[in-house]
Motif scaffolding. Structure first.
Motif, PDB file in Angstrom:
ATOM      1  N   ARG A  57       8.613 -11.577   1.167  1.00  0.00           N
ATOM      2  CA  ARG A  57       8.728 -12.044  -0.213  1.00  0.00           C
ATOM      3  C   ARG A  57       7.578 -11.529  -1.078  1.00  0.00           C
ATOM      4  O   ARG A  57       7.800 -10.905  -2.122  1.00  0.00           O
ATOM      5  N   ASP A  58       6.356 -11.752  -0.638  1.00  0.00           N
ATOM      6  CA  ASP A  58       5.194 -11.546  -1.497  1.00  0.00           C
ATOM      7  C   ASP A  58       4.722 -10.107  -1.584  1.00  0.00           C
ATOM      8  O   ASP A  58       4.024  -9.745  -2.538  1.00  0.00           O
ATOM      9  N   LEU A  59       5.051  -9.286  -0.610  1.00  0.00           N
ATOM     10  CA  LEU A  59       4.515  -7.922  -0.586  1.00  0.00           C
ATOM     11  C   LEU A  59       5.561  -6.860  -0.890  1.00  0.00           C
ATOM     12  O   LEU A  59       5.243  -5.668  -0.886  1.00  0.00           O
ATOM     13  N   SER A  60       6.781  -7.262  -1.188  1.00  0.00           N
ATOM     14  CA  SER A  60       7.836  -6.292  -1.519  1.00  0.00           C
ATOM     15  C   SER A  60       7.945  -6.161  -3.035  1.00  0.00           C
ATOM     16  O   SER A  60       8.045  -7.152  -3.748  1.00  0.00           O
ATOM     17  N   PRO A  61       7.915  -4.928  -3.552  1.00  0.00           N
ATOM     18  CA  PRO A  61       7.872  -4.730  -5.011  1.00  0.00           C
ATOM     19  C   PRO A  61       9.175  -5.041  -5.726  1.00  0.00           C
ATOM     20  O   PRO A  61       9.155  -5.404  -6.911  1.00  0.00           O
ATOM     21  N   TRP A  62      10.296  -4.902  -5.062  1.00  0.00           N
ATOM     22  CA  TRP A  62      11.615  -5.218  -5.635  1.00  0.00           C
ATOM     23  C   TRP A  62      12.554  -5.516  -4.475  1.00  0.00           C
ATOM     24  O   TRP A  62      12.270  -5.170  -3.329  1.00  0.00           O
ATOM     25  N   PRO A  63      13.669  -6.183  -4.737  1.00  0.00           N
ATOM     26  CA  PRO A  63      14.575  -6.544  -3.641  1.00  0.00           C
ATOM     27  C   PRO A  63      15.131  -5.318  -2.918  1.00  0.00           C
ATOM     28  O   PRO A  63      15.415  -4.279  -3.536  1.00  0.00           O
ATOM     29  N   ALA A  64      15.272  -5.457  -1.613  1.00  0.00           N
ATOM     30  CA  ALA A  64      15.828  -4.379  -0.789  1.00  0.00           C
ATOM     31  C   ALA A  64      16.325  -4.993   0.514  1.00  0.00           C
ATOM     32  O   ALA A  64      15.878  -6.067   0.918  1.00  0.00           O
ATOM     33  N   PRO A  65      17.257  -4.316   1.183  1.00  0.00           N
ATOM     34  CA  PRO A  65      17.716  -4.821   2.477  1.00  0.00           C
ATOM     35  C   PRO A  65      16.565  -4.876   3.475  1.00  0.00           C
ATOM     36  O   PRO A  65      15.618  -4.085   3.396  1.00  0.00           O
ATOM     37  N   GLY A  66      16.643  -5.812   4.407  1.00  0.00           N
ATOM     38  CA  GLY A  66      15.616  -5.922   5.426  1.00  0.00           C
ATOM     39  C   GLY A  66      15.535  -4.680   6.291  1.00  0.00           C
ATOM     40  O   GLY A  66      16.477  -3.887   6.370  1.00  0.00           O
ATOM     41  N   ALA A  80       4.917 -11.138  -8.760  1.00  0.00           N
ATOM     42  CA  ALA A  80       4.396 -12.491  -8.941  1.00  0.00           C
ATOM     43  C   ALA A  80       3.145 -12.699  -8.091  1.00  0.00           C
ATOM     44  O   ALA A  80       2.162 -13.301  -8.554  1.00  0.00           O
ATOM     45  N   PHE A  81       3.173 -12.194  -6.858  1.00  0.00           N
ATOM     46  CA  PHE A  81       1.990 -12.362  -6.008  1.00  0.00           C
ATOM     47  C   PHE A  81       0.815 -11.540  -6.538  1.00  0.00           C
ATOM     48  O   PHE A  81      -0.337 -11.999  -6.513  1.00  0.00           O
ATOM     49  N   LEU A  82       1.077 -10.329  -7.019  1.00  0.00           N
ATOM     50  CA  LEU A  82      -0.002  -9.502  -7.561  1.00  0.00           C
ATOM     51  C   LEU A  82      -0.659 -10.188  -8.754  1.00  0.00           C
ATOM     52  O   LEU A  82      -1.890 -10.167  -8.899  1.00  0.00           O
ATOM     53  N   THR A  83       0.140 -10.818  -9.601  1.00  0.00           N
ATOM     54  CA  THR A  83      -0.419 -11.563 -10.733  1.00  0.00           C
ATOM     55  C   THR A  83      -1.300 -12.705 -10.250  1.00  0.00           C
ATOM     56  O   THR A  83      -2.405 -12.926 -10.765  1.00  0.00           O
TER      57      THR A  83
END
Length: 229
Positions: A57-66, A80-83
């Motif tokens: 969740r926190d380290l992925s820049p945009w949604p993508a398949p696992g 959100a995490f970077l902010t």
């Protein structure tokens, strides 16, 4: 010295000694942070280990398949995490430490390595970056790196990869070496000092040692100036 702050379910644990000038932030549990800290040669930078993350969740820049068929998908909440990291955790942590770093670095392993490089396209908070076995195969990342200028080109980027990491039946992960080489080339074209190092073994070999090596190599790079970020 070890000190910790907590905010919104995350922890930021600082390891420091002496008159450090640079601060390196890395997604690590406190225990992992201590293990990496012990491997760093002196003089050591301040190390800020960021724990409590949901990595997909926190380290992925945009949604993508696992990355794996039965695993969870990437939620793409890296922004959100970077902010939170740059506007809450780091300011509060450095205030607690009464520390004004000459330079800040962001370092990470695997998906955190992807996050470290992606963050350079989003913020000017970091002047150095290290990505060890970074998930640079992530869908769309190289295309972003090619078309989006970095907010503030870093003084140095360090990349490392295990020599056997490309030997996998997972077609996405098998692109990791090509993707890492391409990222190094794209960054070099922008005039950034890039070091690419290959290590024996696969993805899970010598993780703490490789993180320490990446941190060492970026903080050894001479600063462009003595002022803080």
């Amino acid at each position: 010295m070890c000190r910790q702050i907590k905010a919104e379910g995350y922890t930021l644990t600082y390891f420091s000694e002496g008159e450090a000038r640079d601060a390196v932030y890395c997604p690590l549990s406190p225990e992992e942070g201590e293990a990496v800290w012990e491997l760093l040669p002196s003089p050591r930078p301040v190390l800020g280990a960021v724990g409590g993350l949901d990595w997909n969740r926190d380290l992925s820049p945009w949604p993508a398949p696992g990355a794996f068929g039965k695993g969870t998908d990437f939620a793409g909440k890296g922004g959100a995490f970077l902010t939170l990291l740059t506007e809450v955790l780091i300011p509060q942590g450095e205030k607690m430490m009464d520390f004004h770093p000459r330079r800040r670095a962001l370092a990470g392993y695997s998906l955190a390595g992807l996050f470290a490089l992606w963050s350079l396209t989003q913020t000017n908070c970091f002047q150095l970056a290290a990505s060890m076995s970074g998930s640079l195969w992530y869908d769309g990342f190289l295309q972003l790196l090619e078309r989006e200028p970095l907010v503030c080109p870093p003084q140095k980027v360090y990349l490392s990869l295990g020599e056997k990491e490309k030997r996998t039946r997972n077609l996405r992960l098998a692109q990791v070496e090509n993707a890492t080489r391409s990222a190094a080339e794209l960054l070099s074209r922008q005039g950034i000092a890039v070091e690419l190092e290959f290590w024996p073994g696969g993805h899970f070999q010598d993780v703490h040692r490789r993180i320490a090596r990446g941190i060492q190599r970026i903080v050894e790079h001479p600063p462009a100036c003595d002022g803080p970020a």
